[in-house]
Design an enzyme around this catalytic site. Structure first.
Site, short mmCIF file in Angstrom:
data_model
loop_
_atom_site.label_atom_id
_atom_site.label_comp_id
_atom_site.label_asym_id
_atom_site.label_seq_id
_atom_site.Cartn_x
_atom_site.Cartn_y
_atom_site.Cartn_z
N CYS A 1 0.85 -1.20 0.00
CA CYS A 1 0.00 0.00 0.00
C CYS A 1 0.89 1.25 0.00
O CYS A 1 0.81 2.07 -0.89
CB CYS A 1 -0.92 -0.01 1.22
SG CYS A 1 -2.11 -1.36 1.23
N ASP B 1 -6.67 3.05 4.06
CA ASP B 1 -7.84 2.91 4.91
C ASP B 1 -7.76 4.02 5.96
O ASP B 1 -6.97 3.94 6.90
CB ASP B 1 -7.81 1.51 5.55
CG ASP B 1 -8.95 1.25 6.50
OD1 ASP B 1 -9.59 2.21 6.98
OD2 ASP B 1 -9.20 0.06 6.81
#
Length: 282
Positions: free
Chosen positions: A157, A186
């Site tokens: 990520c 997130d």
């Protein structure tokens, strides 16, 4: 008020009010009960933090500085891809029976590459250039290695850091700045966690390279809030921000490979209550 809180509140408000809702679309993540994990998302979020003025830890809720530092050192210092080398359990869902997450994160940091000056892995190359060629525009890391993606249990990520050195007028030392590129974030579960750990990294590298800390720029391609997180986010950003903490890094450490999670502290860190039982999509 904490500047990091202000950035976080504005980002969350913008995502909820102006973002794209993926409900009904084909999405990869699912909740533990098997239902699709939809999000509200914004493309191309860019947040800037001046580390010389303030450490960017949220006060809206507590960010576990030792745990996020531990994960950072697991990747950048130990260059490990095995959760048995990690104190927390955040990677358990992506590990195999032996604890490996495949050729991801720390594994890529430990791969050595041939340069004109010799063989370096990506971390050692960054430190070498910061010490020997600080004004280079080529000081960066990248762990999104396409030929190894099929052997990664999770695609990276936070995948790239770019370091850039400047000098402030009247200062003797150089200033270390950096950009973190992240393909996906997130916001509730990981945003400030990532911000804090890479702020710690910049502080560590600046110290061992005899520099001052400067700007940290966080670039997120897909900043999202999961559908089941929206009520938690709404409650979180309704809280009153508190003063930012003071950051302490053990001044005795001059070798990056000697840092431990105990060499990092947040002093006078006042926070609101933690948000508990956050569901995690996988």
């Amino acid at each position: 008020m904490s500047y990091a809180d202000k950035v976080f509140i504005n980002m969350c408000r913008d995502i909820i009010d102006n973002g794209t809702d993926t409900r009904g679309e084909k999405v990869r993540p699912v909740w533990e009960d098997g239902t699709p994990a939809y999000t509200i998302k914004k493309f191309g979020v860019v947040n800037r933090y001046d580390l010389s003025k303030e450490f960017p830890a949220l006060t809206l809720r507590r960010t576990a500085i030792k745990s996020c530092t531990d994960e950072l050192l697991w990747i950048w210092q130990q260059k490990s891809n095995n959760i048995n080398d990690l104190h927390s359990h955040i990677w358990d869902s992506w590990a195999d029976e032996d604890g490996s997450i495949g050729k991801a994160y720390g594994y890529q940091m430990g791969v050595k590459h041939q340069y004109k000056e010799g063989m370096f892995d990506q971390v050692d190359r960054v430190i070498y250039d910061l010490k020997n060629n600080p004004y280079s525009r080529r000081i960066m890391t990248n762990i999104y290695v396409h030929q190894d993606l099929h052997e990664m249990n999770l695609y990276p990520c936070a995948y790239s850091m770019t370091f850039n050195v400047t000098k402030k007028t009247g200062h003797d030392k150089l200033t270390l700045n950096a950009i973190l590129n992240q393909r996906s974030n997130d916001v509730l579960a990981a945003n400030n966690w990532n911000v804090c750990q890479y702020a710690v990294l910049i502080h560590m590298l600046a110290q061992v390279c005899d520099m001052e800390v400067g700007e940290f720029v966080h670039v997120i391609a897909d900043a999202h809030i999961y559908d089941r997180h929206v009520p938690m986010i709404e409650e979180l950003i309704s809280r009153e921000p508190l003063p930012a903490p003071q950051f302490w890094l053990n001044p005795e450490i001059r070798d990056f490979y000697q840092f431990t999670r105990d060499d990092v502290k947040l002093i006078d860190y006042q926070t609101h209550d933690q948000i508990k039982n956050i569901p995690v999509a996988v």
